[in-house]
Write an enzyme that holds these catalytic residues in place. Structure first.
Site, mmCIF file in Angstrom:
data_model
loop_
_atom_site.group_PDB
_atom_site.id
_atom_site.type_symbol
_atom_site.label_atom_id
_atom_site.label_comp_id
_atom_site.label_asym_id
_atom_site.label_seq_id
_atom_site.Cartn_x
_atom_site.Cartn_y
_atom_site.Cartn_z
ATOM 1 N N THR A 46 1.205 -1.315 -0.036
ATOM 2 C CA THR A 46 0.195 -0.325 -0.187
ATOM 3 C C THR A 46 0.777 1.338 0.038
ATOM 4 O OG1 THR A 46 -0.104 -0.036 2.686
ATOM 5 C CG2 THR A 46 -1.900 -0.932 1.105
ATOM 6 N N THR A 48 1.850 4.091 1.603
ATOM 7 C CA THR A 48 2.906 4.798 2.652
ATOM 8 C C THR A 48 3.479 4.104 3.277
ATOM 9 O OG1 THR A 48 0.713 6.483 3.373
ATOM 10 C CG2 THR A 48 2.530 5.861 5.039
ATOM 11 N N CYS A 49 3.081 2.803 3.327
ATOM 12 C CA CYS A 49 3.276 1.551 3.697
ATOM 13 C C CYS A 49 4.931 1.256 2.462
ATOM 14 C CB CYS A 49 2.794 -0.034 3.960
ATOM 15 S SG CYS A 49 1.794 0.963 4.506
ATOM 16 N N SER A 50 4.564 1.214 1.244
ATOM 17 C CA SER A 50 5.901 1.009 0.679
ATOM 18 C C SER A 50 6.470 2.381 0.347
ATOM 19 C CB SER A 50 4.984 0.314 -0.615
ATOM 20 O OG SER A 50 3.916 -0.755 -0.265
ATOM 21 N N LEU A 54 7.988 1.128 6.329
ATOM 22 C CA LEU A 54 9.110 -0.135 5.450
ATOM 23 C C LEU A 54 10.387 0.308 5.210
ATOM 24 C CD1 LEU A 54 9.582 -2.905 5.582
ATOM 25 C CD2 LEU A 54 8.496 -3.400 3.790
#
Length: 160
Positions: A46, A48-50, A54
């Site tokens: 997703t 923001t996560c990518s 992370l």
């Protein structure tokens, strides 16, 4: 009820993909006798996560571990195959353990689930980071919905 600082991490079985296939990972084995930074995201791959969450932990893994952290683990309510593919895509190998909470068991026991059904995600994890020392929560940073501030690798580094 949401977990808080001083609480023991509840028992749950998670999944990780290893060279031997999908294996069980208990919270007791992940957290027992160690200092662990656990951060959770609403979903692998997703935005923001990518783009931020992370990658920040991958980039700062050595600095975080230099502060006495044994393991950095990324948790999401996704399956172990997706978490492994995302970790490979993000070059997390050897830096961040990619942990699947496919049924949301730990997420629910922590009281940190969120309803992402408006986005077609179902029940997922809230975005957070915690420091766990020998199975007990030493620090907990839960994001407000839509925010990315207190759970970043940089924020965790400052808290260590």
């Amino acid at each position: 009820m949401t977990i808080k600082v001083g609480d023991k991490i509840p028992s749950a079985t998670l999944k990780v993909k290893t060279e031997n296939g999908i294996e069980d990972l208990t919270t007791d084995s992940l957290f027992g006798g160690k200092t662990v930074v656990l951060f959770a995201v609403p979903g692998a791959f997703t935005p923001t996560c990518s783009a931020k969450h992370l990658p920040g932990f991958v980039a700062h893994a050595d600095e975080i571990k230099a502060k006495g952290v044994d393991t950095i683990a990324c948790l999401s309510v996704n399956d172990a195959f997706v978490m492994d593919a995302w970790g490979s895509d993000q070059k997390a190998g050897g830096k961040v353990m990619m942990v699947a909470d496919g049924n949301g068991e730990l997420t629910q026991k922590l009281g940190l689930e969120m309803d992402g059904s408006a986005f077609g995600l179902g029940t997922r994890s809230q975005r957070y980071a915690m420091v766990v020392k020998d199975g007990s929560v030493a620090a907990l940073h839960v994001e407000e919905p839509g925010a990315f501030e207190v759970s970043s690798a940089e924020a965790v580094l400052k808290a260590l």
